[in-house]
Design a protein around this motif. Sequence first.
Motif, PDB file in Angstrom:
ATOM      1  N   ILE A 127      18.921  11.947   5.433  1.00 46.55           N
ATOM      2  CA  ILE A 127      18.197  13.217   5.467  1.00 46.55           C
ATOM      3  C   ILE A 127      18.352  13.846   6.841  1.00 46.55           C
ATOM      4  O   ILE A 127      18.220  13.175   7.855  1.00 46.55           O
ATOM      5  N   ASP A 128      18.634  15.139   6.853  1.00 47.16           N
ATOM      6  CA  ASP A 128      18.665  15.887   8.110  1.00 47.16           C
ATOM      7  C   ASP A 128      17.241  16.349   8.396  1.00 47.16           C
ATOM      8  O   ASP A 128      16.757  17.303   7.817  1.00 47.16           O
ATOM      9  N   PHE A 129      16.545  15.632   9.262  1.00 46.82           N
ATOM     10  CA  PHE A 129      15.151  15.941   9.564  1.00 46.82           C
ATOM     11  C   PHE A 129      14.987  17.157  10.469  1.00 46.82           C
ATOM     12  O   PHE A 129      13.892  17.656  10.635  1.00 46.82           O
ATOM     13  N   SER A 130      16.058  17.645  11.033  1.00 48.89           N
ATOM     14  CA  SER A 130      15.940  18.702  12.031  1.00 48.89           C
ATOM     15  C   SER A 130      15.350  19.988  11.465  1.00 48.89           C
ATOM     16  O   SER A 130      14.775  20.777  12.206  1.00 48.89           O
ATOM     17  N   SER A 131      15.470  20.205  10.158  1.00 48.78           N
ATOM     18  CA  SER A 131      14.964  21.456   9.608  1.00 48.78           C
ATOM     19  C   SER A 131      13.781  21.250   8.665  1.00 48.78           C
ATOM     20  O   SER A 131      13.416  22.140   7.924  1.00 48.78           O
ATOM     21  N   ILE A 132      13.182  20.078   8.700  1.00 53.83           N
ATOM     22  CA  ILE A 132      12.054  19.810   7.814  1.00 53.83           C
ATOM     23  C   ILE A 132      10.804  19.556   8.657  1.00 53.83           C
ATOM     24  O   ILE A 132      10.779  18.663   9.483  1.00 53.83           O
ATOM     25  N   LYS A 133       9.782  20.355   8.424  1.00 49.92           N
ATOM     26  CA  LYS A 133       8.532  20.213   9.163  1.00 49.92           C
ATOM     27  C   LYS A 133       7.557  19.383   8.336  1.00 49.92           C
ATOM     28  O   LYS A 133       6.696  19.919   7.675  1.00 49.92           O
ATOM     29  N   THR A 134       7.696  18.065   8.347  1.00 51.15           N
ATOM     30  CA  THR A 134       6.854  17.246   7.486  1.00 51.15           C
ATOM     31  C   THR A 134       5.981  16.266   8.249  1.00 51.15           C
ATOM     32  O   THR A 134       5.180  15.577   7.653  1.00 51.15           O
ATOM     33  N   GLU A 170       0.826  -1.211   0.000  1.00 53.70           N
ATOM     34  CA  GLU A 170       0.000   0.000   0.000  1.00 53.70           C
ATOM     35  C   GLU A 170       0.855   1.254   0.000  1.00 53.70           C
ATOM     36  O   GLU A 170       0.564   2.229  -0.672  1.00 53.70           O
ATOM     37  N   PHE A 171       1.927   1.199   0.759  1.00 53.13           N
ATOM     38  CA  PHE A 171       2.848   2.330   0.812  1.00 53.13           C
ATOM     39  C   PHE A 171       3.419   2.617  -0.575  1.00 53.13           C
ATOM     40  O   PHE A 171       3.388   3.748  -1.050  1.00 53.13           O
ATOM     41  N   GLU A 172       3.953   1.586  -1.224  1.00 56.15           N
ATOM     42  CA  GLU A 172       4.550   1.748  -2.553  1.00 56.15           C
ATOM     43  C   GLU A 172       3.521   2.255  -3.562  1.00 56.15           C
ATOM     44  O   GLU A 172       3.828   3.091  -4.406  1.00 56.15           O
ATOM     45  N   LYS A 173       2.307   1.759  -3.443  1.00 57.07           N
ATOM     46  CA  LYS A 173       1.233   2.143  -4.361  1.00 57.07           C
ATOM     47  C   LYS A 173       0.936   3.642  -4.287  1.00 57.07           C
ATOM     48  O   LYS A 173       0.624   4.277  -5.285  1.00 57.07           O
ATOM     49  N   HIS A 174       1.056   4.226  -3.112  1.00 56.29           N
ATOM     50  CA  HIS A 174       0.676   5.618  -2.890  1.00 56.29           C
ATOM     51  C   HIS A 174       1.855   6.572  -2.708  1.00 56.29           C
ATOM     52  O   HIS A 174       1.646   7.767  -2.488  1.00 56.29           O
ATOM     53  N   LEU A 175       3.085   6.076  -2.795  1.00 58.04           N
ATOM     54  CA  LEU A 175       4.258   6.891  -2.488  1.00 58.04           C
ATOM     55  C   LEU A 175       4.330   8.171  -3.322  1.00 58.04           C
ATOM     56  O   LEU A 175       4.528   9.258  -2.774  1.00 58.04           O
ATOM     57  N   ASN A 176       4.173   8.069  -4.622  1.00 59.78           N
ATOM     58  CA  ASN A 176       4.266   9.262  -5.468  1.00 59.78           C
ATOM     59  C   ASN A 176       3.182  10.279  -5.131  1.00 59.78           C
ATOM     60  O   ASN A 176       3.440  11.484  -5.063  1.00 59.78           O
ATOM     61  N   GLN A 177       1.967   9.797  -4.905  1.00 60.04           N
ATOM     62  CA  GLN A 177       0.854  10.680  -4.548  1.00 60.04           C
ATOM     63  C   GLN A 177       1.104  11.361  -3.204  1.00 60.04           C
ATOM     64  O   GLN A 177       0.859  12.561  -3.038  1.00 60.04           O
ATOM     65  N   MET A 178       1.605  10.596  -2.234  1.00 62.76           N
ATOM     66  CA  MET A 178       1.875  11.166  -0.920  1.00 62.76           C
ATOM     67  C   MET A 178       2.967  12.218  -0.992  1.00 62.76           C
ATOM     68  O   MET A 178       2.851  13.290  -0.392  1.00 62.76           O
ATOM     69  N   ALA A 179       4.040  11.922  -1.732  1.00 63.15           N
ATOM     70  CA  ALA A 179       5.157  12.867  -1.843  1.00 63.15           C
ATOM     71  C   ALA A 179       4.710  14.153  -2.525  1.00 63.15           C
ATOM     72  O   ALA A 179       5.057  15.252  -2.083  1.00 63.15           O
ATOM     73  N   ALA A 180       3.918  14.019  -3.585  1.00 60.35           N
ATOM     74  CA  ALA A 180       3.418  15.211  -4.280  1.00 60.35           C
ATOM     75  C   ALA A 180       2.501  16.016  -3.365  1.00 60.35           C
ATOM     76  O   ALA A 180       2.570  17.250  -3.323  1.00 60.35           O
ATOM     77  N   GLY A 181       1.656  15.332  -2.597  1.00 56.57           N
ATOM     78  CA  GLY A 181       0.759  16.016  -1.669  1.00 56.57           C
ATOM     79  C   GLY A 181       1.513  16.739  -0.570  1.00 56.57           C
ATOM     80  O   GLY A 181       1.168  17.866  -0.198  1.00 56.57           O
ATOM     81  N   ALA A 182       2.559  16.112  -0.068  1.00 60.31           N
ATOM     82  CA  ALA A 182       3.371  16.753   0.976  1.00 60.31           C
ATOM     83  C   ALA A 182       4.092  17.981   0.420  1.00 60.31           C
ATOM     84  O   ALA A 182       4.192  19.010   1.087  1.00 60.31           O
ATOM     85  N   PHE A 183       4.567  17.858  -0.818  1.00 62.26           N
ATOM     86  CA  PHE A 183       5.249  18.987  -1.443  1.00 62.26           C
ATOM     87  C   PHE A 183       4.292  20.160  -1.634  1.00 62.26           C
ATOM     88  O   PHE A 183       4.663  21.317  -1.460  1.00 62.26           O
ATOM     89  N   GLU A 184       3.044  19.871  -1.951  1.00 61.35           N
ATOM     90  CA  GLU A 184       2.033  20.908  -2.178  1.00 61.35           C
ATOM     91  C   GLU A 184       1.403  21.425  -0.888  1.00 61.35           C
ATOM     92  O   GLU A 184       0.640  22.387  -0.906  1.00 61.35           O
ATOM     93  N   ASP A 185       1.713  20.807   0.246  1.00 60.21           N
ATOM     94  CA  ASP A 185       1.155  21.229   1.528  1.00 60.21           C
ATOM     95  C   ASP A 185       1.487  22.702   1.774  1.00 60.21           C
ATOM     96  O   ASP A 185       2.619  23.130   1.539  1.00 60.21           O
ATOM     97  N   CYS A 211       2.255  24.256   4.302  1.00 58.92           N
ATOM     98  CA  CYS A 211       3.325  24.467   5.285  1.00 58.92           C
ATOM     99  C   CYS A 211       4.719  24.268   4.684  1.00 58.92           C
ATOM    100  O   CYS A 211       5.707  24.733   5.247  1.00 58.92           O
ATOM    101  N   THR A 212       4.806  23.589   3.560  1.00 59.00           N
ATOM    102  CA  THR A 212       6.114  23.271   2.977  1.00 59.00           C
ATOM    103  C   THR A 212       6.969  24.509   2.709  1.00 59.00           C
ATOM    104  O   THR A 212       8.165  24.505   3.025  1.00 59.00           O
ATOM    105  N   PRO A 213       6.410  25.592   2.166  1.00 65.07           N
ATOM    106  CA  PRO A 213       7.261  26.772   1.929  1.00 65.07           C
ATOM    107  C   PRO A 213       7.858  27.388   3.196  1.00 65.07           C
ATOM    108  O   PRO A 213       8.842  28.120   3.115  1.00 65.07           O
ATOM    109  N   SER A 214       7.301  27.076   4.355  1.00 66.33           N
ATOM    110  CA  SER A 214       7.845  27.644   5.588  1.00 66.33           C
ATOM    111  C   SER A 214       9.027  26.855   6.140  1.00 66.33           C
ATOM    112  O   SER A 214       9.597  27.226   7.161  1.00 66.33           O
ATOM    113  N   ASN A 215       9.402  25.768   5.465  1.00 68.25           N
ATOM    114  CA  ASN A 215      10.580  25.016   5.898  1.00 68.25           C
ATOM    115  C   ASN A 215      11.815  25.906   5.822  1.00 68.25           C
ATOM    116  O   ASN A 215      11.926  26.734   4.925  1.00 68.25           O
ATOM    117  N   PRO A 216      12.759  25.725   6.728  1.00 70.56           N
ATOM    118  CA  PRO A 216      13.986  26.523   6.692  1.00 70.56           C
ATOM    119  C   PRO A 216      14.843  26.243   5.463  1.00 70.56           C
ATOM    120  O   PRO A 216      15.711  27.013   5.124  1.00 70.56           O
TER     121      PRO A 216
END
Length: 78
Positions: free
Chosen positions: A59-66, A14-29, A31-36
């Motif tokens: 990945i350095d997660f410390s500066s990503i609000k995801t 299920e994860f693999e099936k939706h990975l591209n959709q989830m990544a695109a949705g997170a990018f379009e969120d 809040c994404t532009p407010s990342n440092p």
Amino acid sequence: MPLTVKEFGVGEAEFEKHLNQMAAGAFEDPCTPSNPREVSVEDMKKIYIAATKSISAGIDFSSIKTYSSVLKAIEVIK
């Protein structure tokens, strides 16, 4: 609180099936532009993969609000 996508009860297929959709949705969120730092859809994919495998994937997660985006995406899958 679950720390990985697997702990939320999402299977690998299920994860693999939706990975591209989830990544695109997170990018379009809104809040994404407010990342440092800027992130790409590919970065979002790496973050989801890391969340699934409970690894850092270099990945350095410390500066990503995801985390909120990850939770939203998991709700879409379920």
